[in-house]
Scaffold this motif. Structure first.
Motif, PDB file in Angstrom:
ATOM      1  N   TRP A  55      23.871  70.443  75.085  1.00  0.00           N
ATOM      2  CA  TRP A  55      22.470  70.208  75.202  1.00  0.00           C
ATOM      3  C   TRP A  55      22.260  68.697  74.784  1.00  0.00           C
ATOM      4  O   TRP A  55      21.282  68.262  75.540  1.00  0.00           O
ATOM      5  N   HIS A  56      22.810  68.472  73.663  1.00  0.00           N
ATOM      6  CA  HIS A  56      22.203  66.806  73.261  1.00  0.00           C
ATOM      7  C   HIS A  56      22.998  65.802  73.674  1.00  0.00           C
ATOM      8  O   HIS A  56      22.388  64.739  73.881  1.00  0.00           O
ATOM      9  N   GLU A  57      23.877  66.219  75.080  1.00  0.00           N
ATOM     10  CA  GLU A  57      24.537  65.052  75.985  1.00  0.00           C
ATOM     11  C   GLU A  57      23.727  64.853  76.977  1.00  0.00           C
ATOM     12  O   GLU A  57      24.191  64.316  77.906  1.00  0.00           O
ATOM     13  N   ILE A  58      22.920  65.813  77.457  1.00  0.00           N
ATOM     14  CA  ILE A  58      21.985  65.531  78.830  1.00  0.00           C
ATOM     15  C   ILE A  58      20.713  64.801  78.297  1.00  0.00           C
ATOM     16  O   ILE A  58      19.983  65.029  77.655  1.00  0.00           O
ATOM     17  N   HIS A  59      20.711  63.849  79.200  1.00  0.00           N
ATOM     18  CA  HIS A  59      19.544  62.764  79.065  1.00  0.00           C
ATOM     19  C   HIS A  59      18.263  63.466  80.156  1.00  0.00           C
ATOM     20  O   HIS A  59      17.229  63.409  79.566  1.00  0.00           O
ATOM     21  N   VAL A  67      16.084  67.591  71.351  1.00  0.00           N
ATOM     22  CA  VAL A  67      15.219  66.451  71.133  1.00  0.00           C
ATOM     23  C   VAL A  67      14.349  66.464  69.819  1.00  0.00           C
ATOM     24  O   VAL A  67      13.501  67.358  69.885  1.00  0.00           O
ATOM     25  N   ALA A  68      14.616  66.014  68.771  1.00  0.00           N
ATOM     26  CA  ALA A  68      13.961  65.852  67.743  1.00  0.00           C
ATOM     27  C   ALA A  68      12.854  64.788  67.663  1.00  0.00           C
ATOM     28  O   ALA A  68      11.986  64.728  66.959  1.00  0.00           O
ATOM     29  N   HIS A  69      13.182  63.709  68.194  1.00  0.00           N
ATOM     30  CA  HIS A  69      12.459  62.487  68.440  1.00  0.00           C
ATOM     31  C   HIS A  69      12.785  61.459  69.699  1.00  0.00           C
ATOM     32  O   HIS A  69      14.131  61.481  69.753  1.00  0.00           O
ATOM     33  N   THR A  70      11.807  61.328  70.221  1.00  0.00           N
ATOM     34  CA  THR A  70      12.142  60.244  71.396  1.00  0.00           C
ATOM     35  C   THR A  70      10.767  59.427  71.655  1.00  0.00           C
ATOM     36  O   THR A  70       9.661  59.746  71.498  1.00  0.00           O
ATOM     37  N   GLU A  71      11.235  58.178  71.537  1.00  0.00           N
ATOM     38  CA  GLU A  71      10.010  57.113  71.665  1.00  0.00           C
ATOM     39  C   GLU A  71      10.414  55.977  72.453  1.00  0.00           C
ATOM     40  O   GLU A  71      11.534  55.441  72.083  1.00  0.00           O
ATOM     41  N   HIS A  72       9.742  55.487  73.549  1.00  0.00           N
ATOM     42  CA  HIS A  72      10.028  54.306  74.210  1.00  0.00           C
ATOM     43  C   HIS A  72       9.511  53.096  73.695  1.00  0.00           C
ATOM     44  O   HIS A  72       7.997  53.161  73.225  1.00  0.00           O
ATOM     45  N   PRO A 111      24.601  71.165  67.532  1.00  0.00           N
ATOM     46  CA  PRO A 111      25.430  72.249  66.995  1.00  0.00           C
ATOM     47  C   PRO A 111      26.463  71.905  66.074  1.00  0.00           C
ATOM     48  O   PRO A 111      27.256  71.290  66.673  1.00  0.00           O
ATOM     49  N   GLY A 112      26.412  72.549  64.826  1.00  0.00           N
ATOM     50  CA  GLY A 112      27.567  72.115  64.075  1.00  0.00           C
ATOM     51  C   GLY A 112      27.386  71.114  63.376  1.00  0.00           C
ATOM     52  O   GLY A 112      28.457  70.848  62.635  1.00  0.00           O
ATOM     53  N   HIS A 113      26.438  70.144  63.599  1.00  0.00           N
ATOM     54  CA  HIS A 113      26.568  68.839  62.705  1.00  0.00           C
ATOM     55  C   HIS A 113      24.955  68.764  61.922  1.00  0.00           C
ATOM     56  O   HIS A 113      24.150  68.977  62.631  1.00  0.00           O
ATOM     57  N   ASP A 114      25.107  68.459  60.621  1.00  0.00           N
ATOM     58  CA  ASP A 114      24.014  68.531  59.768  1.00  0.00           C
ATOM     59  C   ASP A 114      23.203  67.332  60.140  1.00  0.00           C
ATOM     60  O   ASP A 114      23.684  66.148  60.454  1.00  0.00           O
ATOM     61  N   GLY A 115      21.892  67.385  60.148  1.00  0.00           N
ATOM     62  CA  GLY A 115      21.046  66.268  60.188  1.00  0.00           C
ATOM     63  C   GLY A 115      21.006  65.972  61.668  1.00  0.00           C
ATOM     64  O   GLY A 115      21.424  66.742  62.721  1.00  0.00           O
ATOM     65  N   LEU A 116      20.336  64.827  62.101  1.00  0.00           N
ATOM     66  CA  LEU A 116      20.096  64.143  63.476  1.00  0.00           C
ATOM     67  C   LEU A 116      21.115  63.220  63.801  1.00  0.00           C
ATOM     68  O   LEU A 116      21.759  62.526  63.041  1.00  0.00           O
ATOM     69  N   THR A 117      21.527  63.202  65.202  1.00  0.00           N
ATOM     70  CA  THR A 117      22.168  62.216  65.736  1.00  0.00           C
ATOM     71  C   THR A 117      21.376  61.060  66.334  1.00  0.00           C
ATOM     72  O   THR A 117      20.485  61.479  67.224  1.00  0.00           O
TER      73      THR A 117
END
Length: 177
Positions: A61-65, A115-120, A137-143
């Protein structure tokens, strides 16, 4: 099949991708070629038309723009990491869904939840950059990622420096207290 499963259309897809033990199917729909499956962790796309020996294509899910439901098709734009921390749009996949079930809704909700944060931001030299933080998923914190409007800005030292300042500022607002 249980009555609640039929009411909520939770029946199993005719084929299932190779899910991890901690993953499970949440939705699916038949495409013109095969089946698309949404799981807790990813969207599983069928092989491209005419490519019979290709395996499932997994997009976390994190790979889909972008994922858009339009005119009976689910249009998915994945992000591709072009260098560490910088992403660009990948090849668009268009899936015609004659019976979409709740797959488009599940895709939208799960992409948005990642999406935890998005800003243009407009860049002073023209163009712009999007600063994005995703839950993986499976990763601590945000990427954290940068996505430049114009790929040429990735090569501009001034644009890169300005984007890094914006990224650092965004990260500072999301640090755990």
């Amino acid at each position: 099949m249980k009555l609640l499963d039929r009411l909520f259309r939770r029946d199993a897809p005719p084929v299932t991708p190779p899910l991890d033990p901690a993953d499970r199917v949440v939705s699916w729909a038949t495409t013109a070629e095969a089946v698309a499956v949404a799981s807790v962790h990813a969207l599983w796309l069928p092989p491209k038309k005419g490519v019979s020996d290709q395996e499932w294509h997994r997009l976390g899910w994190h790979e889909i723009h972008k994922a858009v439901w339009r005119d009976g098709s689910l249009v998915v734009t994945p992000g591709v990491e072009v260098e560490p921390g910088v992403v660009a749009d990948g090849a668009v996949r268009r899936l015609r869904l004659p019976d979409p079930r709740d797959l488009p809704v599940q895709v939208r909700e799960r992409v948005e939840r990642s999406v935890a944060h998005t800003e243009h931001h407009a860049l002073s030299g023209g163009g712009g950059v999007r600063v994005v933080a995703r839950r993986v998923p499976g990763h601590d914190g945000l990427t954290w990622q940068l996505r430049f409007d114009d790929p040429a800005d990735r090569s501009s030292d001034a644009a890169r420096a300005e984007a890094e300042v914006l990224l650092d500022a965004a990260r500072a607002t999301h640090e755990p207290v």
